[in-house]
Design an enzyme around this catalytic site. Structure first.
Site, PDB file in Angstrom:
ATOM      1  N   SER A 195      44.498  38.369  55.832  1.00  0.00           N
ATOM      2  CA  SER A 195      44.186  37.327  54.865  1.00  0.00           C
ATOM      3  C   SER A 195      43.484  38.011  53.718  1.00  0.00           C
ATOM      4  O   SER A 195      42.633  38.869  53.953  1.00  0.00           O
ATOM      5  CB  SER A 195      43.209  36.317  55.458  1.00  0.00           C
ATOM      6  OG  SER A 195      43.887  35.261  56.009  1.00  0.00           O
ATOM      7  N   ARG A 240      46.024  43.133  66.300  1.00  0.00           N
ATOM      8  CA  ARG A 240      47.174  42.261  66.031  1.00  0.00           C
ATOM      9  C   ARG A 240      48.367  43.049  65.503  1.00  0.00           C
ATOM     10  O   ARG A 240      49.503  42.780  65.881  1.00  0.00           O
ATOM     11  CB  ARG A 240      46.796  41.194  65.000  1.00  0.00           C
ATOM     12  CG  ARG A 240      46.063  40.060  65.633  1.00  0.00           C
ATOM     13  CD  ARG A 240      46.162  38.818  64.772  1.00  0.00           C
ATOM     14  NE  ARG A 240      45.048  37.942  65.088  1.00  0.00           N
ATOM     15  CZ  ARG A 240      44.697  36.902  64.359  1.00  0.00           C
ATOM     16  NH1 ARG A 240      45.359  36.619  63.240  1.00  0.00           N
ATOM     17  NH2 ARG A 240      43.694  36.148  64.725  1.00  0.00           N
ATOM     18  N   GLU A 280      50.009  35.905  61.503  1.00  0.00           N
ATOM     19  CA  GLU A 280      49.160  36.453  60.453  1.00  0.00           C
ATOM     20  C   GLU A 280      48.479  37.753  60.886  1.00  0.00           C
ATOM     21  O   GLU A 280      47.916  37.829  61.965  1.00  0.00           O
ATOM     22  CB  GLU A 280      48.093  35.408  60.108  1.00  0.00           C
ATOM     23  CG  GLU A 280      47.140  35.836  59.032  1.00  0.00           C
ATOM     24  CD  GLU A 280      45.797  35.141  59.157  1.00  0.00           C
ATOM     25  OE1 GLU A 280      45.778  33.913  59.320  1.00  0.00           O
ATOM     26  OE2 GLU A 280      44.775  35.850  59.102  1.00  0.00           O
ATOM     27  N   GLU A 315      33.467  32.979  67.348  1.00  0.00           N
ATOM     28  CA  GLU A 315      34.297  31.779  67.340  1.00  0.00           C
ATOM     29  C   GLU A 315      34.721  31.470  68.767  1.00  0.00           C
ATOM     30  O   GLU A 315      35.008  32.387  69.522  1.00  0.00           O
ATOM     31  CB  GLU A 315      35.606  32.016  66.566  1.00  0.00           C
ATOM     32  CG  GLU A 315      35.435  32.300  65.119  1.00  0.00           C
ATOM     33  CD  GLU A 315      36.776  32.687  64.487  1.00  0.00           C
ATOM     34  OE1 GLU A 315      37.226  31.928  63.631  1.00  0.00           O
ATOM     35  OE2 GLU A 315      37.349  33.728  64.859  1.00  0.00           O
ATOM     36  N   ARG A 327      33.165  38.324  65.940  1.00  0.00           N
ATOM     37  CA  ARG A 327      33.345  36.918  65.566  1.00  0.00           C
ATOM     38  C   ARG A 327      32.819  36.018  66.666  1.00  0.00           C
ATOM     39  O   ARG A 327      33.262  36.118  67.816  1.00  0.00           O
ATOM     40  CB  ARG A 327      34.831  36.601  65.373  1.00  0.00           C
ATOM     41  CG  ARG A 327      35.458  37.257  64.169  1.00  0.00           C
ATOM     42  CD  ARG A 327      35.362  36.358  62.947  1.00  0.00           C
ATOM     43  NE  ARG A 327      35.689  37.111  61.749  1.00  0.00           N
ATOM     44  CZ  ARG A 327      36.823  36.983  61.074  1.00  0.00           C
ATOM     45  NH1 ARG A 327      37.722  36.121  61.482  1.00  0.00           N
ATOM     46  NH2 ARG A 327      37.036  37.698  59.997  1.00  0.00           N
ATOM     47  N   ARG A 382      45.740  35.483  70.287  1.00  0.00           N
ATOM     48  CA  ARG A 382      45.575  36.426  69.174  1.00  0.00           C
ATOM     49  C   ARG A 382      44.141  36.578  68.684  1.00  0.00           C
ATOM     50  O   ARG A 382      43.882  37.268  67.700  1.00  0.00           O
ATOM     51  CB  ARG A 382      46.486  36.023  68.009  1.00  0.00           C
ATOM     52  CG  ARG A 382      46.150  34.700  67.402  1.00  0.00           C
ATOM     53  CD  ARG A 382      47.289  34.201  66.516  1.00  0.00           C
ATOM     54  NE  ARG A 382      47.050  32.814  66.209  1.00  0.00           N
ATOM     55  CZ  ARG A 382      46.511  32.385  65.072  1.00  0.00           C
ATOM     56  NH1 ARG A 382      46.204  33.233  64.119  1.00  0.00           N
ATOM     57  NH2 ARG A 382      46.290  31.105  64.878  1.00  0.00           N
ATOM     58  N   HIS A 383      43.184  35.915  69.352  1.00  0.00           N
ATOM     59  CA  HIS A 383      41.792  36.018  68.933  1.00  0.00           C
ATOM     60  C   HIS A 383      40.933  36.764  69.949  1.00  0.00           C
ATOM     61  O   HIS A 383      40.964  36.472  71.138  1.00  0.00           O
ATOM     62  CB  HIS A 383      41.182  34.632  68.740  1.00  0.00           C
ATOM     63  CG  HIS A 383      41.659  33.943  67.503  1.00  0.00           C
ATOM     64  ND1 HIS A 383      42.693  33.049  67.528  1.00  0.00           N
ATOM     65  CD2 HIS A 383      41.250  34.045  66.216  1.00  0.00           C
ATOM     66  CE1 HIS A 383      42.899  32.608  66.286  1.00  0.00           C
ATOM     67  NE2 HIS A 383      42.055  33.195  65.478  1.00  0.00           N
TER      68      HIS A 383
HETATM   69  P1  ATP Z   1      43.115  33.297  62.088  1.00  0.00           P
HETATM   70  O1  ATP Z   1      43.600  32.258  61.133  1.00  0.00           O
HETATM   71  O2  ATP Z   1      44.210  33.922  62.907  1.00  0.00           O
HETATM   72  O3  ATP Z   1      41.932  32.863  62.897  1.00  0.00           O
HETATM   73  P2  ATP Z   1      41.489  34.308  60.016  1.00  0.00           P
HETATM   74  O4  ATP Z   1      42.091  33.542  58.913  1.00  0.00           O
HETATM   75  O5  ATP Z   1      40.184  33.920  60.580  1.00  0.00           O
HETATM   76  O6  ATP Z   1      42.558  34.489  61.192  1.00  0.00           O
HETATM   77  P3  ATP Z   1      40.476  36.526  58.581  1.00  0.00           P
HETATM   78  O7  ATP Z   1      39.107  36.090  58.865  1.00  0.00           O
HETATM   79  O8  ATP Z   1      40.943  36.417  57.203  1.00  0.00           O
HETATM   80  O9  ATP Z   1      41.476  35.806  59.581  1.00  0.00           O
HETATM   81  O10 ATP Z   1      40.675  38.009  59.113  1.00  0.00           O
HETATM   82  C1  ATP Z   1      41.693  38.863  58.628  1.00  0.00           C
HETATM   83  C2  ATP Z   1      42.496  39.467  59.749  1.00  0.00           C
HETATM   84  O11 ATP Z   1      41.648  39.946  60.760  1.00  0.00           O
HETATM   85  C3  ATP Z   1      43.414  38.484  60.460  1.00  0.00           C
HETATM   86  O12 ATP Z   1      44.628  38.339  59.801  1.00  0.00           O
HETATM   87  C4  ATP Z   1      43.609  39.168  61.787  1.00  0.00           C
HETATM   88  O13 ATP Z   1      44.537  40.231  61.694  1.00  0.00           O
HETATM   89  C5  ATP Z   1      42.246  39.752  62.025  1.00  0.00           C
HETATM   90  N1  ATP Z   1      41.445  38.819  62.836  1.00  0.00           N
HETATM   91  C6  ATP Z   1      40.700  37.782  62.395  1.00  0.00           C
HETATM   92  N2  ATP Z   1      40.079  37.156  63.393  1.00  0.00           N
HETATM   93  C7  ATP Z   1      40.426  37.814  64.526  1.00  0.00           C
HETATM   94  C8  ATP Z   1      40.095  37.666  65.895  1.00  0.00           C
HETATM   95  N3  ATP Z   1      39.266  36.706  66.302  1.00  0.00           N
HETATM   96  N4  ATP Z   1      40.626  38.523  66.779  1.00  0.00           N
HETATM   97  C9  ATP Z   1      41.468  39.506  66.381  1.00  0.00           C
HETATM   98  N5  ATP Z   1      41.813  39.702  65.098  1.00  0.00           N
HETATM   99  C10 ATP Z   1      41.314  38.879  64.172  1.00  0.00           C
END
Ligand code: ATP
Length: 423
Positions: free
Chosen positions: A349, A397, A346, A197, A195, A203-204
């Site tokens: 998703s 996570r 979370e 981002e 990612r 948590r990211h």
């Molecule tokens: P958040 O709202 O916490 O940024 P997200 O809505 O972007 O998450 P999704 O893209 O739907 O999450 O990804 C599904 C799952 O993957 C998340 O619930 C989480 O467990 C994991 N996840 C997503 N982005 C990350 C990240 N940058 N680092 C670690 N785990 C992640």
């Protein structure tokens, strides 16, 4: 230096297998020097292998000269050694070692890989609970020092337990899906996710492991939601049964309540969650997304009311979800989408994905997406596509939240985030 010069028949016994059943046997063991303490004509070493350790004694006598005892006592901590010794039943329990009933009487010792004399962090400091450090001023190790020296930090009993449990999650994920009759090819699958981002939170990560499940269903996306939730429940149960030792090891450094869940999993609708939050004094709109503090608060409210650390939040407002999310058939402001939470954070998703090319095009346009860029995606639904839903679970996570830890970097071996590219 071992340069593959020879390939001896020597059997190396694992430290965890050194028990009284092996008393009086001569064995070869490879381990790290965890500690060493010289005392007169003797030297006591603690040899470590993963989370197991044993006391080894080098004493002047038939097998060891004074020089050898001195040599052994001077080997730097964390060096890897090969030791030949006799397993002896200990006269009294050896506190501080996992192998409490035996010790190793060393006959020969070779250094296989020498550690530098000054370690950037001490393993004992790295497993000390924060509070203990605060109370009596003993050292603890901060996160950046740990991560800068991750090769050492990964050797602590806490780290060993975390990653043992994490591989257990992957194994249980696979076992459960096989039992359910899935084949792991495209999805379900364990994948590396990258990612880009700029999310600097606890948590990211910019690179994480996803446990992804996408599946066709017959009539209702809850068929998929139930499968995913049950897969997680099977993982939680398996961890509880098989990883008690690891859970307790981590708890020693990071105390935390055992993880609670219900069977079947609690499923709340988004509007119910909003109502609970409002009752607790939060002001928010019906179509507003949950902020991180509100997610946490909701987790606490759900725990109080239903006594569970795991639940599903269903029927998110359509406005806060991606364009490919299937709208709710009754209330067009809602959608067939869901998140799953552990201890108020979370971990997944997911949604029913629109499988109708016409509706998909409309929703993409509504979101202002350039249709040219997603042409191949939309076209893939033009020749009869089944209804389908899915979701992605973040492994780091889940590991963090199951163990009640507070930073996802602790559950990633070599974490990558916007500020860290090494080691
Ligand atoms: P958040 O709202 O916490 O940024 P997200 O809505 O972007 O998450 P999704 O893209 O739907 O999450 O990804 C599904 C799952 O993957 C998340 O619930 C989480 O467990 C994991 N996840 C997503 N982005 C990350 C990240 N940058 N680092 C670690 N785990 C992640």
């Amino acid at each position: 230096m071992i340069q593959s010069q020879e390939k001896p028949d020597r059997v190396l016994v694992r430290i965890k297998d050194l028990t009284v059943e092996k008393a009086d046997e001569v064995v070869w063991v490879r381990g790290r020097i965890h500690t060493s303490r010289a005392k007169g004509k003797q030297c006591f070493l603690v040899l470590r292998q993963q989370q197991f350790n044993i006391q080894a004694l080098v004493a002047v006598g038939q097998h060891a000269s004074k020089q050898m005892v001195k040599f052994a006592a001077n080997i730097n901590k964390e060096s890897i050694v090969d030791v030949e010794g006799v397993v002896r039943k200990a006269h009294q329990k050896i506190g501080g070692c996992t192998q409490q009933d035996v010790e190793l009487h060393v006959q020969r010792i070779y250094v296989v890989s020498l550690a530098e004399p000054r370690l950037p962090l001490q393993l004992d400091d790295a497993v000390r609970p924060e509070v203990e450090g605060e109370e009596d001023g003993r050292a603890t190790v901060n996160q950046d020092t740990r991560l800068d020296n991750r090769v050492i930090d990964l050797r602590t009993s806490t780290s060993q337990a975390i990653f043992c449990l994490q591989s257990g999650i992957c194994q249980l994920f696979r076992e459960t899906l096989i039992r359910k009759g899935f084949v792991e090819i495209q999805t379900p699958k364990i994948i590396s996710v990258f990612r880009a981002e700029d999310s600097n939170t606890h948590r990211h990560l910019t690179e994480f492991v996803g446990l992804d499940i996408e599946m066709a269903f017959n009539y209702h996306y809850h068929e998929v939601v139930d499968e995913i939730a049950d897969t997680l429940v099977q993982i939680f149960k398996g961890l509880q049964e098989r990883f008690q030792t690891e859970i307790q090891t981590v708890n020693k450094q990071f105390p935390c309540e055992p993880f609670k869940f219900l069977e079947p999993t609690l499923r709340l609708e988004y509007r119910e969650a909003v109502a609970m939050l409002r009752e607790a004094g939060v002001e928010m709109g019906d179509e507003e997304d949950l902020s991180t503090p509100n997610e946490k608060l909701l987790g606490r409210l759900v725990k109080e009311k239903y006594d569970t650390d795991f639940y599903i939040l269903d029927k998110y407002p359509l406005a806060v979800r991606p364009f490919y999310t299937m709208p709710d058939p009754v209330n067009p402001k809602n959608s067939n989408s869901y998140d799953m939470f552990m201890r108020g954070e979370e971990i997944l998703s997911g949604a029913q994905r629109i499988h109708d090319p016409q509706l998909l095009t409309e929703r993409a346009q509504h979101h202002g997406i350039d249709l040219e860029k997603i042409k191949a995606y939309i076209d893939s639904f033009r020749f009869g596509a089944p209804p389908h839903a899915g979701g992605g679970i973040g492994l780091e996570r889940v590991t963090m939240l199951y163990l009640g830890l507070h930073n996802v970097r602790q559950t990633s071996m070599f974490p990558r985030d916007p500020k860290r590219l090494t080691p």
